[in-house]
Design an enzyme around this catalytic site. Structure first.
Site, PDB file in Angstrom:
ATOM      1  N   TRP A   1      54.207 -51.680  54.439  1.00 23.02           N
ATOM      2  CA  TRP A   1      53.761 -52.225  53.146  1.00 23.02           C
ATOM      3  C   TRP A   1      52.267 -52.500  53.167  1.00 23.02           C
ATOM      4  CZ3 TRP A   1      57.225 -50.664  50.137  1.00 23.02           C
ATOM      5  CH2 TRP A   1      58.564 -50.641  50.529  1.00 23.02           C
TER       6      TRP A   1
ATOM      7  N   ASP B   1      50.830 -60.659  50.038  1.00 19.39           N
ATOM      8  CA  ASP B   1      52.037 -60.023  49.528  1.00 19.39           C
ATOM      9  C   ASP B   1      53.221 -60.757  50.141  1.00 19.39           C
ATOM     10  OD1 ASP B   1      54.248 -58.509  48.980  1.00 19.39           O
ATOM     11  OD2 ASP B   1      53.464 -56.632  49.812  1.00 19.39           O
TER      12      ASP B   1
ATOM     13  N   LYS C   1      63.936 -59.607  46.283  1.00 19.92           N
ATOM     14  CA  LYS C   1      64.498 -60.090  47.547  1.00 19.92           C
ATOM     15  C   LYS C   1      65.125 -61.471  47.356  1.00 19.92           C
ATOM     16  CE  LYS C   1      62.861 -56.475  49.744  1.00 19.92           C
ATOM     17  NZ  LYS C   1      63.731 -55.294  49.906  1.00 19.92           N
TER      18      LYS C   1
END
Lengths: 276, 276
Positions: free
Chosen positions: B21, B88, B112
């Site tokens: 990511w 993030d 999530k």
């Protein structure tokens, strides 16, 4: 995303200015290149759809808005275009048959006729992509989304799932051909009453009247509070026009049954009896 | 959107490379300006979180990823930063207490710990915005979304609504303080079994082990098919590691009860009894 993907650095794109959504698209596109307004109906408060304009062959693309929710106009015919024709169909997609072959790119938010807010449909001819000379951020690059089979990012699963269910419902009932007839009947019923009723008048050119958003005003605006009372009593909601234009707007998207339109027509007739 | 909003034309931003990511964020940011990788754990397959690096004062911002879903690492402490710290937190937001004051911008996809896929949360200190010198497309401009009170575009209503319900559920049960303890217990239970069991081993530095994504492998990979059979029989799903790394990964997001972790631990014990 359209100009970002289609407008060449130093290129020029054409736009048709038919109201608020077109104007927003134009404003954003101007940040990325040269924009030519080929025609505009701003001179008459966007109450009609411009016709008889020329589309220069050297444009990178030509952008139109098929239906204008705020002003209540709709393109009944689409122009033959010598350059890729791009259409924002957000507010009338799947409400009527269109010939996909005429378009190079169609985009539409789900939230009118397709499903819940939160997803957008793009149909694009791949051969028009990748020609801008621009460095493309992946999230804004249609090619990245095509390559990722619409899963480049984590997709909004629920809005997509409900859109699927809605389209299955549409298909089961006879598809776009069926809903087009229903939508025409609904709009006709209401426009006939607007034209007949001595207290109301339509706000748009008759030839360009939208089957999705029917806009009208009262001859005597001072009667509005009494009218508002009556339609609210009949459990109608959301009939006030967009805050930018005032008056009234009945939105007749696919999900609205003809019975609801009849209720409104009855209210308008009753109002005329009492207040004409 | 982060570099687009924070990276000055000709400016430089710092990034910590802790896995897939982070690498994706770096790749996109490089299209908009100069990017300096302050530290990376690529040398050991991202099995740890780099520490003891310097953050130059002249950076426009410093970007970190709090939890790495694929490699199973998590930042347990956040660096003090002389420049705006951007994080993030997509995969561990609302799983533990963090001090919001340490961050200039936090972003996190809902999917999530917050709600269904289709919306993203941004918390930003407004005074860091509007300084890039870049012409800003409205949809990419945090300021446009702040001005529009998160309704600049038609918002994804359902994902936002369900996120609200999820956060209410969290609050009612004791909030982030409560779920942090639950998450610690869940992770501890599983890591203890991994360390104890003679057939398995963890893949990451112990100090950097993620409480959200527990990654592990078998000492003898040839035993994998037998192990797969056993956990599938126990109705466990999604235990295979990300396709880029192989092995196993148990995701222990907020919604997963401790009972589910116990089932996995029992399966691992049973497997050891049969195959050690």
């Amino acid at each position: 995303m359209v100009p970002y993907n289609l407008l060449k650095t130093n290129g020029t794109a054409g736009y048709l200015n038919t109201g608020v959504w077109a104007a927003k698209a134009i404003k954003e596109a101007k940040m990325l290149g040269n924009i030519k307004i080929l025609a505009s109906s701003e001179d008459k408060k966007f109450s009609y759809v411009p016709k008889n304009y020329e589309i220069p062959k050297e444009l990178d693309y030509f952008h139109i808005t098929s239906n204008n929710t705020i002003y209540g106009t709709q393109m009944k015919q689409f122009p033959g275009s010598p350059v890729p024709l791009v259409c924002d169909m957000s507010s009338d997609i799947f409400s009527r048959k269109v010939n996909g072959k005429n378009f190079a790119l169609i985009y539409a938010g789900a939230q009118k006729n397709m499903g819940p807010a939160g997803t957008t449909m793009i149909a694009v001819k791949e051969d028009i992509l990748g020609k801008t000379g621009r460095t493309m951020l992946s999230m804004l690059d249609y090619k990245a989304h095509i390559k990722g089979e619409s899963m480049y990012n984590t997709p909004p699963v629920f809005p997509i799932y409900v859109s699927m269910l809605t389209l299955r419902w549409l298909k089961k009932n006879g598809g776009v051909e069926w809903i087009e007839k229903v939508n025409e009947k609904k709009a006709q019923l209401l426009y006939e009453e607007i034209d007949r009723n001595s207290l109301f008048k339509g706000t748009t050119e008759k030839t360009d009247r939208s089957n999705m958003n029917v806009t009208f005003v009262m001859h005597k605006p001072e009667q509005e509070p009494e009218f508002d009372k009556l339609w609210k009593e009949a459990d109608i909601s959301g009939l006030r026009g967009h805050r930018d234009v005032g008056g009234y707007r009945a939105s007749l998207y696919n999900a609205l049954p003809i019975e609801s339109v009849k209720v409104l027509v009855d209210v308008m007739r009753e109002f005329e009896k009492r207040f004409a």
